[in-house]
Design a protein around this motif. Structure first.
Motif, mmCIF file in Angstrom:
data_model
loop_
_atom_site.group_PDB
_atom_site.id
_atom_site.type_symbol
_atom_site.label_atom_id
_atom_site.label_comp_id
_atom_site.label_asym_id
_atom_site.label_seq_id
_atom_site.Cartn_x
_atom_site.Cartn_y
_atom_site.Cartn_z
ATOM 1 N N LEU A 310 69.320 51.056 53.479
ATOM 2 C CA LEU A 310 70.734 51.211 53.150
ATOM 3 C C LEU A 310 71.442 49.862 53.200
ATOM 4 O O LEU A 310 72.258 49.542 52.325
ATOM 5 C CB LEU A 310 71.390 52.195 54.123
ATOM 6 N N GLY A 311 71.129 49.060 54.224
ATOM 7 C CA GLY A 311 71.731 47.736 54.321
ATOM 8 C C GLY A 311 71.349 46.859 53.145
ATOM 9 O O GLY A 311 72.187 46.118 52.609
ATOM 10 N N ALA A 312 70.074 46.918 52.742
ATOM 11 C CA ALA A 312 69.620 46.130 51.598
ATOM 12 C C ALA A 312 70.318 46.565 50.315
ATOM 13 O O ALA A 312 70.751 45.734 49.507
ATOM 14 C CB ALA A 312 68.107 46.265 51.441
ATOM 15 N N LEU A 313 70.455 47.875 50.123
ATOM 16 C CA LEU A 313 71.143 48.377 48.930
ATOM 17 C C LEU A 313 72.620 47.989 48.948
ATOM 18 O O LEU A 313 73.201 47.703 47.894
ATOM 19 C CB LEU A 313 70.996 49.894 48.854
ATOM 20 N N LYS A 314 73.199 47.964 50.132
ATOM 21 C CA LYS A 314 74.594 47.533 50.262
ATOM 22 C C LYS A 314 74.729 46.085 49.807
ATOM 23 O O LYS A 314 75.665 45.743 49.065
ATOM 24 C CB LYS A 314 75.050 47.684 51.715
ATOM 25 N N PHE A 315 73.798 45.239 50.235
ATOM 26 C CA PHE A 315 73.855 43.849 49.801
ATOM 27 C C PHE A 315 73.686 43.729 48.294
ATOM 28 O O PHE A 315 74.444 43.007 47.620
ATOM 29 C CB PHE A 315 72.780 42.999 50.482
ATOM 30 N N VAL A 316 72.698 44.414 47.734
ATOM 31 C CA VAL A 316 72.440 44.325 46.292
ATOM 32 C C VAL A 316 73.668 44.775 45.511
ATOM 33 O O VAL A 316 74.054 44.156 44.517
ATOM 34 C CB VAL A 316 71.200 45.162 45.913
ATOM 35 N N GLY A 317 74.290 45.869 45.957
ATOM 36 C CA GLY A 317 75.485 46.351 45.268
ATOM 37 C C GLY A 317 76.601 45.325 45.269
ATOM 38 O O GLY A 317 77.245 45.087 44.238
ATOM 39 N N LEU A 318 76.832 44.706 46.415
ATOM 40 C CA LEU A 318 77.876 43.688 46.501
ATOM 41 C C LEU A 318 77.524 42.456 45.671
ATOM 42 O O LEU A 318 78.394 41.849 45.039
ATOM 43 C CB LEU A 318 78.098 43.279 47.959
ATOM 44 N N ALA A 319 76.234 42.075 45.679
ATOM 45 C CA ALA A 319 75.811 40.906 44.910
ATOM 46 C C ALA A 319 75.986 41.137 43.419
ATOM 47 O O ALA A 319 76.448 40.244 42.679
ATOM 48 C CB ALA A 319 74.346 40.578 45.226
#
Length: 331
Positions: A310-319
Motif C-alpha cells: 500500500l505504501g509503495a502504491l501510494k508513492f507511485v500514485g503521487l509520483a
C-alpha cells in the motif's frame, strides 16, 4: 580527542519527556544543537532553557527528518569550524554513556569509514509485540553495512561532500545518503557496541500499520530514484512485498474472474491464497524457538506485506501525479 571536535544534532517533534531524557544523556557535550519540526509541547522552549542551541524549522517547506538533520549539521559546522565528527540522534532516543568515545575512536582509527553505528535497543520491548519487532530491527549484523539508521556518527567532511540528507524524502533518507557515500568509496560500519536506546512506543496495530506503510513508501521511492543501483537488500524486500501484496492477490482475482466467466468452480481459483498459510507456517517454525510470540509475529509478517505494498502504491500514485507526499506519522 577534544570534545569540541565532536558535535551532536538532535531532532524532534512533540517528543515531550523522551526529548528530556535524550538531552540528559548528552549533558556533557558542548557542541550540540536541537532542531524542532513544529512541536507544540514545549520541546523547543525546554531545549533552549537547557542552554542548548535550539532551531525551529519554518513551515514554508514540509517537515522531514532529513531537513531537520541538515539544518542542525549546517548550524553545528558554522558554529564550530573544527567539528570532525557529528552524531545524529532522534529525540525519542538516549545515548549510551560510552558510545560517543567508542564511535569517534573507530573513525579516527579507520580513515576509509564515513559512518559508524552500534546496537540500538528498544527501551520497552516487552510493552508490545510491535516494540519487540523494532528491537529486532535495530540489531543489524556487525561489520560493513549497506546503510545505517538515523542514529549514527558521521564524518563531518563526508556529510558536506555528499550534500547531506535528501530533504525531499519523508523516509529512507539514511539509506539514500549511505548509497551515495558508498558509491564514492566510503564504508558504513556497524560496530559491536551499545549505541543507545529508542522509544518507539508502538502499542496499537494502527500505529504499526502506518509505520509499515511508510516503510513501503520509502522502499518504492528509493528504487524509483536509484533504479538498478538501489541497495540490494531494498530491492529484495520490494520484490517480496510486490509479490505477496500485489501480484498474488491480483493473480487470484484474475483467476476468480476467469472462473466466473467460464463457469468453473471458483474454489480452484482461490487455491493460490494457500501460499499465505504456507508463509505463515514457515515464519512460525523459524521463529518459535527464538521469539516470544511466534504466531503473532508470523501473522504480522504476512499482513505487513500488504501494508508495504500500500505504501509503495501510494508513492507511485503521487509520483505519477507529480504531487509531494506529506509525513506518514505513527505516534
Amino acid at each position: 580527542m577534544a570534545k569540541p571536535k565532536l558535535g551532536v544534532v538532535v531532532i524532534g517533534r512533540n517528543e515531550g519527556n523522551r526529548l528530556k531524557a535524550c538531552l540528559a544523556s548528552l549533558s556533557d557535550i558542548t557542541a550540540i544543537v536541537y532542531v524542532d519540526s513544529g512541536s507544540h509541547d514545549g520541546s523547543l522552549e525546554y531545549a533552549d532553557a537547557q542552554g542548548i542551541d535550539a532551531i525551529a524549522l519554518t513551515t514554508e517547506r514540509p517537515f522531514t527528518a532529513a531537513r531537520a538533520r541538515n539544518a542542525g549539521i549546517k548550524h553545528l559546522m558554522a558554529r564550530h569550524s573544527d567539528i570532525e565528527f557529528i552524531q545524529t540522534i532522534d529525540g525519542d532516543c538516549t545515548m549510551a554513556p560510552d558510545w560517543l568515545d567508542i564511535a569517534a575512536a573507530k573513525l579516527l582509527a579507520s580513515s576509509d569509514i564515513s559512518t559508524v553505528f552500534g546496537r540500538l535497543r528498544e527501551r520497552f520491548p516487552d510493552r508490545s509485540i510491535y516494540n519487540r519487532i523494532c528491537d529486532e530491527e535495530w540489531n543489524a549484523p556487525i561489520g560493513e553495512a549497506e546503510s545505517c539508521g538515523g542514529i549514527a556518527m558521521h564524518r563531518a567532511a563526508t556529510l558536506a561532500a555528499a550534500g547531506g540528507f535528501n530533504e525531499a524524502l519523508i523516509a529512507g533518507e539514511e539509506p539514500d545518503l549511505c548509497l551515495r557515500l558508498r558509491r564514492v568509496g566510503w564504508s558504513i560500519v556497524r560496530i559491536d557496541a551499545d549505541m543507545g536506546d529508542h522509544d518507539a512506543n508502538i502499542l496499537r496495530f494502527g500505529q504499526w500499520w502506518r509505520r509499515t506503510v511508510r516503510a513501503g513508501f520509502a522502499y518504492a521511492e528509493h528504487i524509483w530514484r536509484h533504479g538498478a543501483a538501489s541497495l540490494p537488500s531494498w530491492k529484495r524486500q520490494a520484490a517480496r512485498f510486490v509479490s505477496w501484496g500485489i501480484v498474488l492477490p491480483a493473480g487470484t482475482a484474475a483467476l476468480m474472474l476467469i472462473s466466473a466467466v467460464l463457469g468453473w468452480n471458483p474454489v480452484w481459483s482461490m487455491l493460490p491464497l494457500l501460499a499465505y498459510a504456507g508463509q505463515f507456517v514457515r515464519i512460525w517454525l523459524r521463529e518459535r524457538r527464538c521469539f516470544a510470540y511466534p504466531a503473532r509475529l508470523a501473522a504480522l509478517a504476512v499482513v505487513g506485506k500488504f501494508a508495504e505494498a500500500l505504501g509503495a502504491l501510494k508513492f507511485v500514485g503521487l509520483a505519477v501525479m507529480r504531487r509531494k507526499a506529506g509525513l506518514i506519522e505513527y505516534k
